[in-house]
Scaffold this active site. Structure first.
Site, PDB file in Angstrom:
ATOM      1  N   HIS A 243       1.333  -4.381  -3.183  1.00  0.00           N
ATOM      2  CA  HIS A 243       1.019  -5.753  -2.785  1.00  0.00           C
ATOM      3  C   HIS A 243       1.950  -6.777  -3.425  1.00  0.00           C
ATOM      4  O   HIS A 243       1.722  -7.972  -3.300  1.00  0.00           O
ATOM      5  CB  HIS A 243      -0.436  -6.070  -3.122  1.00  0.00           C
ATOM      6  CG  HIS A 243      -1.411  -5.445  -2.182  1.00  0.00           C
ATOM      7  ND1 HIS A 243      -2.776  -5.471  -2.381  1.00  0.00           N
ATOM      8  CD2 HIS A 243      -1.213  -4.773  -1.011  1.00  0.00           C
ATOM      9  CE1 HIS A 243      -3.374  -4.842  -1.393  1.00  0.00           C
ATOM     10  NE2 HIS A 243      -2.447  -4.408  -0.548  1.00  0.00           N
ATOM     11  N   THR A 244       3.000  -6.301  -4.058  1.00  0.00           N
ATOM     12  CA  THR A 244       4.029  -7.216  -4.527  1.00  0.00           C
ATOM     13  C   THR A 244       4.918  -7.677  -3.377  1.00  0.00           C
ATOM     14  O   THR A 244       5.766  -8.554  -3.547  1.00  0.00           O
ATOM     15  CB  THR A 244       4.888  -6.564  -5.629  1.00  0.00           C
ATOM     16  OG1 THR A 244       5.698  -7.565  -6.249  1.00  0.00           O
ATOM     17  CG2 THR A 244       5.781  -5.468  -5.079  1.00  0.00           C
TER      18      THR A 244
ATOM     19  N   ASP B 212       2.005 -11.802  -2.811  1.00  0.00           N
ATOM     20  CA  ASP B 212       2.554 -12.106  -4.137  1.00  0.00           C
ATOM     21  C   ASP B 212       3.031 -13.549  -4.128  1.00  0.00           C
ATOM     22  O   ASP B 212       3.990 -13.898  -3.425  1.00  0.00           O
ATOM     23  CB  ASP B 212       3.708 -11.146  -4.432  1.00  0.00           C
ATOM     24  CG  ASP B 212       4.421 -11.424  -5.745  1.00  0.00           C
ATOM     25  OD1 ASP B 212       4.083 -12.408  -6.426  1.00  0.00           O
ATOM     26  OD2 ASP B 212       5.330 -10.637  -6.090  1.00  0.00           O
TER      27      ASP B 212
ATOM     28  N   PRO C  10      -9.894   1.575   1.919  1.00  0.00           N
ATOM     29  CA  PRO C  10     -10.531   0.517   1.125  1.00  0.00           C
ATOM     30  C   PRO C  10     -10.222  -0.852   1.705  1.00  0.00           C
ATOM     31  O   PRO C  10      -9.134  -1.093   2.230  1.00  0.00           O
ATOM     32  CB  PRO C  10      -9.906   0.692  -0.261  1.00  0.00           C
ATOM     33  CG  PRO C  10      -8.629   1.435  -0.021  1.00  0.00           C
ATOM     34  CD  PRO C  10      -8.874   2.310   1.164  1.00  0.00           C
TER      35      PRO C  10
ATOM     36  N   VAL D  19      -6.232   8.726   6.031  1.00  0.00           N
ATOM     37  CA  VAL D  19      -7.104   9.149   7.130  1.00  0.00           C
ATOM     38  C   VAL D  19      -6.676  10.540   7.575  1.00  0.00           C
ATOM     39  O   VAL D  19      -5.700  10.716   8.308  1.00  0.00           O
ATOM     40  CB  VAL D  19      -7.043   8.158   8.303  1.00  0.00           C
ATOM     41  CG1 VAL D  19      -8.004   8.585   9.402  1.00  0.00           C
ATOM     42  CG2 VAL D  19      -7.384   6.750   7.826  1.00  0.00           C
TER      43      VAL D  19
ATOM     44  N   ARG E 285       2.734  -0.037   4.270  1.00  0.00           N
ATOM     45  CA  ARG E 285       1.302  -0.094   4.538  1.00  0.00           C
ATOM     46  C   ARG E 285       0.905   0.943   5.585  1.00  0.00           C
ATOM     47  O   ARG E 285      -0.135   1.611   5.477  1.00  0.00           O
ATOM     48  CB  ARG E 285       0.921  -1.499   5.013  1.00  0.00           C
ATOM     49  CG  ARG E 285      -0.561  -1.679   5.307  1.00  0.00           C
ATOM     50  CD  ARG E 285      -0.877  -3.112   5.741  1.00  0.00           C
ATOM     51  NE  ARG E 285      -2.284  -3.304   6.030  1.00  0.00           N
ATOM     52  CZ  ARG E 285      -3.214  -3.561   5.128  1.00  0.00           C
ATOM     53  NH1 ARG E 285      -2.869  -3.632   3.860  1.00  0.00           N
ATOM     54  NH2 ARG E 285      -4.475  -3.735   5.477  1.00  0.00           N
TER      55      ARG E 285
ATOM     56  N   ASP F 250      -0.282  12.771   8.504  1.00  0.00           N
ATOM     57  CA  ASP F 250      -0.058  13.568   9.713  1.00  0.00           C
ATOM     58  C   ASP F 250       0.386  12.743  10.913  1.00  0.00           C
ATOM     59  O   ASP F 250       0.386  13.227  12.040  1.00  0.00           O
ATOM     60  CB  ASP F 250      -1.336  14.325  10.075  1.00  0.00           C
ATOM     61  CG  ASP F 250      -2.523  13.399  10.340  1.00  0.00           C
ATOM     62  OD1 ASP F 250      -2.357  12.157  10.265  1.00  0.00           O
ATOM     63  OD2 ASP F 250      -3.622  13.912  10.636  1.00  0.00           O
TER      64      ASP F 250
ATOM     65  N   ASN G 116      -6.926  -1.520  10.615  1.00  0.00           N
ATOM     66  CA  ASN G 116      -5.594  -1.391  11.194  1.00  0.00           C
ATOM     67  C   ASN G 116      -5.252  -2.418  12.258  1.00  0.00           C
ATOM     68  O   ASN G 116      -4.091  -2.813  12.405  1.00  0.00           O
ATOM     69  CB  ASN G 116      -5.420   0.003  11.811  1.00  0.00           C
ATOM     70  CG  ASN G 116      -5.470   1.117  10.791  1.00  0.00           C
ATOM     71  OD1 ASN G 116      -5.188   0.900   9.614  1.00  0.00           O
ATOM     72  ND2 ASN G 116      -5.844   2.305  11.218  1.00  0.00           N
TER      73      ASN G 116
ATOM     74  N   HIS H  43      -1.946   3.859   5.197  1.00  0.00           N
ATOM     75  CA  HIS H  43      -3.073   3.955   6.124  1.00  0.00           C
ATOM     76  C   HIS H  43      -3.070   5.281   6.879  1.00  0.00           C
ATOM     77  O   HIS H  43      -4.127   5.761   7.281  1.00  0.00           O
ATOM     78  CB  HIS H  43      -3.059   2.782   7.097  1.00  0.00           C
ATOM     79  CG  HIS H  43      -3.611   1.527   6.507  1.00  0.00           C
ATOM     80  ND1 HIS H  43      -4.437   0.671   7.206  1.00  0.00           N
ATOM     81  CD2 HIS H  43      -3.487   0.981   5.271  1.00  0.00           C
ATOM     82  CE1 HIS H  43      -4.783  -0.349   6.429  1.00  0.00           C
ATOM     83  NE2 HIS H  43      -4.208  -0.186   5.249  1.00  0.00           N
ATOM     84  N   ASP H  44      -1.914   5.872   7.059  1.00  0.00           N
ATOM     85  CA  ASP H  44      -1.859   7.187   7.690  1.00  0.00           C
ATOM     86  C   ASP H  44      -2.389   8.256   6.743  1.00  0.00           C
ATOM     87  O   ASP H  44      -3.266   9.048   7.100  1.00  0.00           O
ATOM     88  CB  ASP H  44      -0.426   7.519   8.101  1.00  0.00           C
ATOM     89  CG  ASP H  44      -0.327   8.873   8.798  1.00  0.00           C
ATOM     90  OD1 ASP H  44      -1.166   9.147   9.685  1.00  0.00           O
ATOM     91  OD2 ASP H  44       0.579   9.661   8.457  1.00  0.00           O
TER      92      ASP H  44
END
Length: 324
Positions: free
Chosen positions: A199-200, A244, A169, A76, A68, A80, A100, A72-73
């Site tokens: 998301h499993t 899950d 999102p 955005v 995750r 980096d 976050n 998320h890195d």
């Protein structure tokens, strides 16, 4: 059952390795290379793998957390390592952005791996590359596919909380929003549906799925009742539930089975199977673990190539939490 599970894992690995190898060159693009550290830090991949193996052995959920973090890195301002920067007196970073603050964890795992890499190859390997490798190993250690990680990313000198709030999102996103936000990063709807299969594994806070289990119509009533037991309508925001419902700690294709049973934990998950454009693909992934594994590996290579800093851009941080 155990033999069948082992067969599924071998299928996932074999298909994904071959498929990723076939497409990686075209997908990576830009300045990244498979041999970037072959002379300067040839042991980097084994060091990262060992660090992740230790972390996942201690807590399987950590594998999902590192995956995750990488997502998320990359979403955005590119892959980096900006998400790793702590806030300072002069700027507010991404760690405390809405998406976050209560969901991204595992920074100490990356710190520990970085320390080991620095001990072996000082001032050579970027935090961004370490995170990319760690995400790949996290998936594989949980029973999922592996893929070729292209390397050579540099680390950002700053971070943006506002961009993190705008570009990630949320759990209440519609299908149209998901397709648009992934499309803005050069990822197709198929990539989006495959990457959602992350998301499993992992767990989620009650606050992120409360609205779905009490207000959504497209949800299995028994599943909603199960989740309501630990997620009341008021309070208990931090209570956790597995994303899950079938195999919470195994990286497999059960996520798609859940969607077809109206047991997606997030509204955004169930949007992938709700009479829309991705229904057919969800059905395929549900019935073909190898196809999902190959598409997931392919999409991870593409995601890992989102706007990397390279050459003289950015820097190689000595400490992932702060600029040099």
């Amino acid at each position: 059952m155990a033999a069948a599970s082992g067969l599924l894992v071998r299928c996932l690995l074999a298909v994904a390795v071959v498929s990723a190898a076939l497409v990686a060159g075209a997908a990576a693009g830009g300045p990244l290379s498979t041999r970037f550290y072959s002379k300067t830090c040839p042991n980097v991949q084994s060091i990262v793998r060992a660090g992740m193996a230790s972390a996942v052995a201690a807590e399987k959920r950590m594998g999902a957390s590192i995956l995750r973090m990488f997502f998320h890195d990359c979403f955005v301002n590119g892959c980096d390592a900006s998400i790793l920067l702590d806030d300072t007196a002069s700027f507010t970073g991404e760690k405390n952005a809405g998406p976050n603050a209560n969901s991204v964890r595992g920074f100490e795992v990356i710190d520990a791996i970085k320390a080991q890499v620095e001990a072996s190859c000082n001032a050579t390997v970027s935090c961004a590359d370490i995170l990319a490798l760690a995400a790949r190993d996290a998936v594989n250690l949980l029973g999922g596919p592996t893929w070729t990680v292209y390397l050579g990313r540099r680390d950002a000198l700053t971070a943006s909380q506002s961009d993190a709030n705008a570009n990630l999102p949320g759990p209440g996103s519609s299908l149209a929003t998901l397709i648009s936000m992934f499309g803005n990063k050069g990822l197709s709807a198929r990539d989006m549906t495959a990457l959602s299969g992350a998301h499993t594994v992992g767990q989620a806070r009650c606050s992120t799925f409360r609205d779905r289990i009490y207000n959504d119509a497209n949800i299995n009533a028994t599943f909603a009742s199960l989740r309501q037991q630990t997620c009341p309508q008021a309070g208990g925001d931090a209570a956790l539930a597995p994303i899950d419902v079938q195999t919470a700690e195994a990286f497999d294709n059960a996520y798609y089975h859940n969607l077809m049973s109206k047991q997606g934990l997030f509204h955004s998950d169930q949007e992938l199977f709700n009479g829309g454009s991705q229904d057919a693909l969800v059905k395929k992934y549900s019935g073909n673990a190898g196809m999902f594994a190959a598409d997931f590996a392919r999409a991870m290579v593409r995601m890992g190539a989102i706007s990397p800093l390279a050459g003289t851009q950015g820097e190689v941080r000595l400490n992932c939490r702060k600029v040099n």
